[in-house]
Design a protein around this motif. Structure first.
Motif, PDB file in Angstrom:
ATOM      1  N   MET A  17      39.422   4.715  51.998  1.00  0.00           N
ATOM      2  CA  MET A  17      38.252   5.602  52.044  1.00  0.00           C
ATOM      3  C   MET A  17      37.176   5.054  52.971  1.00  0.00           C
ATOM      4  O   MET A  17      36.463   5.818  53.628  1.00  0.00           O
ATOM      5  N   HIS A  18      37.049   3.738  53.028  1.00  0.00           N
ATOM      6  CA  HIS A  18      36.105   3.142  53.972  1.00  0.00           C
ATOM      7  C   HIS A  18      36.543   3.419  55.409  1.00  0.00           C
ATOM      8  O   HIS A  18      35.704   3.731  56.272  1.00  0.00           O
ATOM      9  N   THR A  19      37.835   3.309  55.670  1.00  0.00           N
ATOM     10  CA  THR A  19      38.337   3.619  57.012  1.00  0.00           C
ATOM     11  C   THR A  19      38.120   5.089  57.336  1.00  0.00           C
ATOM     12  O   THR A  19      37.735   5.444  58.461  1.00  0.00           O
ATOM     13  N   TYR A  20      38.353   5.955  56.354  1.00  0.00           N
ATOM     14  CA  TYR A  20      38.085   7.390  56.534  1.00  0.00           C
ATOM     15  C   TYR A  20      36.617   7.602  56.877  1.00  0.00           C
ATOM     16  O   TYR A  20      36.273   8.396  57.766  1.00  0.00           O
ATOM     17  N   HIS A  21      35.730   6.902  56.182  1.00  0.00           N
ATOM     18  CA  HIS A  21      34.289   7.022  56.440  1.00  0.00           C
ATOM     19  C   HIS A  21      33.962   6.567  57.860  1.00  0.00           C
ATOM     20  O   HIS A  21      33.132   7.185  58.553  1.00  0.00           O
ATOM     21  N   ASP A  22      34.603   5.504  58.320  1.00  0.00           N
ATOM     22  CA  ASP A  22      34.374   5.021  59.681  1.00  0.00           C
ATOM     23  C   ASP A  22      34.749   6.083  60.711  1.00  0.00           C
ATOM     24  O   ASP A  22      34.083   6.229  61.747  1.00  0.00           O
ATOM     25  N   ILE A  23      35.808   6.827  60.420  1.00  0.00           N
ATOM     26  CA  ILE A  23      36.306   7.836  61.365  1.00  0.00           C
ATOM     27  C   ILE A  23      35.492   9.124  61.295  1.00  0.00           C
ATOM     28  O   ILE A  23      35.130   9.718  62.325  1.00  0.00           O
ATOM     29  N   HIS A  24      35.190   9.577  60.075  1.00  0.00           N
ATOM     30  CA  HIS A  24      34.587  10.902  59.881  1.00  0.00           C
ATOM     31  C   HIS A  24      33.108  10.877  59.509  1.00  0.00           C
ATOM     32  O   HIS A  24      32.481  11.931  59.399  1.00  0.00           O
ATOM     33  N   GLY A  25      32.561   9.687  59.293  1.00  0.00           N
ATOM     34  CA  GLY A  25      31.140   9.585  58.992  1.00  0.00           C
ATOM     35  C   GLY A  25      30.769   9.933  57.569  1.00  0.00           C
ATOM     36  O   GLY A  25      29.588  10.092  57.253  1.00  0.00           O
ATOM     37  N   GLN A  26      31.747  10.056  56.685  1.00  0.00           N
ATOM     38  CA  GLN A  26      31.495  10.345  55.269  1.00  0.00           C
ATOM     39  C   GLN A  26      32.750  10.050  54.458  1.00  0.00           C
ATOM     40  O   GLN A  26      33.845   9.934  55.018  1.00  0.00           O
ATOM     41  N   PHE A  27      32.572   9.914  53.141  1.00  0.00           N
ATOM     42  CA  PHE A  27      33.727   9.803  52.267  1.00  0.00           C
ATOM     43  C   PHE A  27      34.416  11.162  52.182  1.00  0.00           C
ATOM     44  O   PHE A  27      33.781  12.201  52.409  1.00  0.00           O
ATOM     45  N   PRO A  28      35.712  11.202  51.868  1.00  0.00           N
ATOM     46  CA  PRO A  28      36.403  12.496  51.779  1.00  0.00           C
ATOM     47  C   PRO A  28      35.851  13.350  50.643  1.00  0.00           C
ATOM     48  O   PRO A  28      35.291  12.848  49.668  1.00  0.00           O
ATOM     49  N   MET A  29      36.006  14.674  50.785  1.00  0.00           N
ATOM     50  CA  MET A  29      35.571  15.597  49.746  1.00  0.00           C
ATOM     51  C   MET A  29      36.514  15.512  48.546  1.00  0.00           C
ATOM     52  O   MET A  29      37.698  15.205  48.699  1.00  0.00           O
ATOM     53  N   PRO A  30      36.018  15.796  47.333  1.00  0.00           N
ATOM     54  CA  PRO A  30      36.888  15.740  46.163  1.00  0.00           C
ATOM     55  C   PRO A  30      37.989  16.789  46.208  1.00  0.00           C
ATOM     56  O   PRO A  30      39.083  16.563  45.699  1.00  0.00           O
ATOM     57  N   GLY A  31      37.708  17.929  46.811  1.00  0.00           N
ATOM     58  CA  GLY A  31      38.716  18.974  46.899  1.00  0.00           C
ATOM     59  C   GLY A  31      38.224  20.130  47.750  1.00  0.00           C
ATOM     60  O   GLY A  31      37.019  20.346  47.885  1.00  0.00           O
ATOM     61  N   MET A  32      39.162  20.860  48.341  1.00  0.00           N
ATOM     62  CA  MET A  32      38.825  21.991  49.203  1.00  0.00           C
ATOM     63  C   MET A  32      39.325  23.287  48.575  1.00  0.00           C
ATOM     64  O   MET A  32      40.500  23.391  48.215  1.00  0.00           O
ATOM     65  N   THR A  33      38.431  24.253  48.449  1.00  0.00           N
ATOM     66  CA  THR A  33      38.778  25.525  47.822  1.00  0.00           C
ATOM     67  C   THR A  33      39.818  26.280  48.641  1.00  0.00           C
ATOM     68  O   THR A  33      40.702  26.940  48.078  1.00  0.00           O
ATOM     69  N   ALA A  34      39.756  26.175  49.962  1.00  0.00           N
ATOM     70  CA  ALA A  34      40.628  26.981  50.824  1.00  0.00           C
ATOM     71  C   ALA A  34      42.106  26.675  50.625  1.00  0.00           C
ATOM     72  O   ALA A  34      42.941  27.578  50.634  1.00  0.00           O
ATOM     73  N   ASN A  35      42.449  25.406  50.439  1.00  0.00           N
ATOM     74  CA  ASN A  35      43.875  25.062  50.324  1.00  0.00           C
ATOM     75  C   ASN A  35      44.194  24.218  49.090  1.00  0.00           C
ATOM     76  O   ASN A  35      45.331  23.784  48.920  1.00  0.00           O
ATOM     77  N   HIS A  36      43.196  23.955  48.254  1.00  0.00           N
ATOM     78  CA  HIS A  36      43.375  23.227  46.985  1.00  0.00           C
ATOM     79  C   HIS A  36      43.740  21.758  47.182  1.00  0.00           C
ATOM     80  O   HIS A  36      44.138  21.092  46.230  1.00  0.00           O
ATOM     81  N   LEU A  37      43.639  21.257  48.408  1.00  0.00           N
ATOM     82  CA  LEU A  37      43.930  19.850  48.666  1.00  0.00           C
ATOM     83  C   LEU A  37      42.647  19.032  48.566  1.00  0.00           C
ATOM     84  O   LEU A  37      41.550  19.575  48.599  1.00  0.00           O
ATOM     85  N   GLY A  38      42.776  17.720  48.443  1.00  0.00           N
ATOM     86  CA  GLY A  38      41.578  16.904  48.302  1.00  0.00           C
ATOM     87  C   GLY A  38      41.725  15.527  48.891  1.00  0.00           C
ATOM     88  O   GLY A  38      42.539  15.288  49.781  1.00  0.00           O
ATOM     89  N   TRP A  39      40.934  14.570  48.358  1.00  0.00           N
ATOM     90  CA  TRP A  39      40.876  13.247  48.965  1.00  0.00           C
ATOM     91  C   TRP A  39      42.221  12.541  48.957  1.00  0.00           C
ATOM     92  O   TRP A  39      42.515  11.733  49.850  1.00  0.00           O
ATOM     93  N   SER A  40      43.078  12.835  47.985  1.00  0.00           N
ATOM     94  CA  SER A  40      44.378  12.174  47.902  1.00  0.00           C
ATOM     95  C   SER A  40      45.248  12.491  49.111  1.00  0.00           C
ATOM     96  O   SER A  40      46.117  11.701  49.493  1.00  0.00           O
ATOM     97  N   VAL A  41      45.019  13.662  49.699  1.00  0.00           N
ATOM     98  CA  VAL A  41      45.730  14.049  50.917  1.00  0.00           C
ATOM     99  C   VAL A  41      44.953  13.606  52.152  1.00  0.00           C
ATOM    100  O   VAL A  41      45.537  13.144  53.137  1.00  0.00           O
ATOM    101  N   SER A  42      43.623  13.712  52.092  1.00  0.00           N
ATOM    102  CA  SER A  42      42.787  13.391  53.252  1.00  0.00           C
ATOM    103  C   SER A  42      42.980  11.965  53.740  1.00  0.00           C
ATOM    104  O   SER A  42      42.925  11.699  54.944  1.00  0.00           O
ATOM    105  N   ILE A  43      43.204  11.025  52.810  1.00  0.00           N
ATOM    106  CA  ILE A  43      43.283   9.610  53.218  1.00  0.00           C
ATOM    107  C   ILE A  43      44.714   9.122  53.428  1.00  0.00           C
ATOM    108  O   ILE A  43      44.932   7.921  53.632  1.00  0.00           O
ATOM    109  N   LEU A  44      45.684  10.017  53.410  1.00  0.00           N
ATOM    110  CA  LEU A  44      47.075   9.578  53.605  1.00  0.00           C
ATOM    111  C   LEU A  44      47.277   8.776  54.897  1.00  0.00           C
ATOM    112  O   LEU A  44      47.968   7.746  54.876  1.00  0.00           O
ATOM    113  N   PRO A  45      46.700   9.198  56.034  1.00  0.00           N
ATOM    114  CA  PRO A  45      46.888   8.376  57.247  1.00  0.00           C
ATOM    115  C   PRO A  45      46.337   6.967  57.094  1.00  0.00           C
ATOM    116  O   PRO A  45      46.898   6.007  57.633  1.00  0.00           O
TER     117      PRO A  45
END
Length: 298
Positions: free
Chosen positions: A58-86
């Motif tokens: 999540m810290h690496t994600y913050h370095d790349i995107h300037g924020q921590f990942p969102m808890p979840g997205m209404t549009a596709n029901h995905l969330g931080w568990s998918v956002s930080i996979l890379p």
């Protein structure tokens, strides 16, 4: 002629045999708890390592995107568990997931539920908590893995420093509403938003204890309908650790099968074990990012 020597050797008596068996039984009884404790210590260490990996990702994600990942997205029901996979070196999965609009059960997403991400699984969790309890999330007969680490939406209750209630929205919802003062509230927080200090604020908590009917796929994060917003991998903090199963999705207590408490990671990436006996006001203080509380967790 010399007389033959007659052997006087005799077998064990029944009493002697029973005594030996009893001694062995006592030794095993003394040894078994030590073996179990050693195994649990190893499992707890692995659980701690999992949280450390996720927090660093999540810290690496913050370095790349300037924020921590969102808890979840209404549009596709995905969330931080998918956002930080890379950032967890799981790009092979991340590159194939369908991120377009649609439900969590769309084939382009659901088929990845049976893919195990080791960092999301606590080895101390009982078998009933390893997979989703929703048969609709199976893919071609395979169970979808669950997840054992959840983000902090925020505390619910009274700020012991100010005497005011922590801010929570839509609390009449059947899902329990959403508290707004944690790192994972709605839009991803930035590090600068955590004015209480990253080392004083919880980022993630463990939820790997027995709550079978509430387990869902690790890819599924958020859903909104007329009843309110349902969060799957981020929770309000309303109840003490290991305090029982709540009947509302967003307010399920954090807890684990580790004796006496559960593992948590802080905003600075450090990981700690919090005892279930921790002062509740202190526990709540650690879950808000800008509450200004003097009380802090160890």
């Amino acid at each position: 002629m010399p007389k033959k020597l007659i052997s006087t050797r005799r077998a064990f008596t029944l009493v002697e045999l029973l005594v030996v068996i009893a001694i062995i039984g006592v030794l095993i009884a003394l040894l078994l708890p030590a073996v179990q404790q050693a195994r649990e210590a190893a499992r707890r260490m692995q659980c701690s390592n999992n949280l450390k990996q996720i927090a660093l990702a999540m810290h690496t994600y913050h370095d790349i995107h300037g924020q921590f990942p969102m808890p979840g997205m209404t549009a596709n029901h995905l969330g931080w568990s998918v956002s930080i996979l890379p950032q967890l070196e799981q790009s092979a999965i991340a590159d194939q997931i369908d991120y377009t609009e649609g439900g969590h059960n769309d084939t382009g997403r659901r088929k990845f539920g049976p893919a195990r991400v080791d960092a999301y699984q606590c080895p101390s969790a009982p078998a009933s908590e390893v997979y989703s309890s929703n048969d609709d999330e199976k893919y071609q007969g395979q169970d979808s893995y669950s997840i054992h680490y959840f983000g902090m939406l925020g505390p619910m209750g009274v700020n012991a420093e100010t005497g005011s209630n922590y801010n929570c929205e839509d609390t009449s919802s059947v899902f329990g509403g959403q508290c707004t003062e944690g790192i994972f509230w709605r839009l991803g927080s930035k590090m600068r938003d955590v004015t209480d200090g990253l080392s004083n604020t919880y980022l993630l908590g463990e939820n790997s204890w027995v709550m079978t009917s509430y387990r869902r796929s690790w890819i599924r994060a958020k859903y909104t309908d007329s009843r309110g917003k349902l969060f799957l991998i981020a929770k309000n903090v309303q109840s003490p650790i290991n305090s029982g199963v709540d009947d509302k999705w967003n307010t399920l207590a954090f807890g684990s099968m580790h004796p006496g408490g559960a593992m948590f990671s802080r905003g600075d990436g450090s990981v700690t074990f919090i005892a279930e006996t921790v002062d509740f006001d202190t526990y709540l203080a650690g879950t808000s990012k800008a509450g200004g509380e003097a009380l802090r967790t160890n």
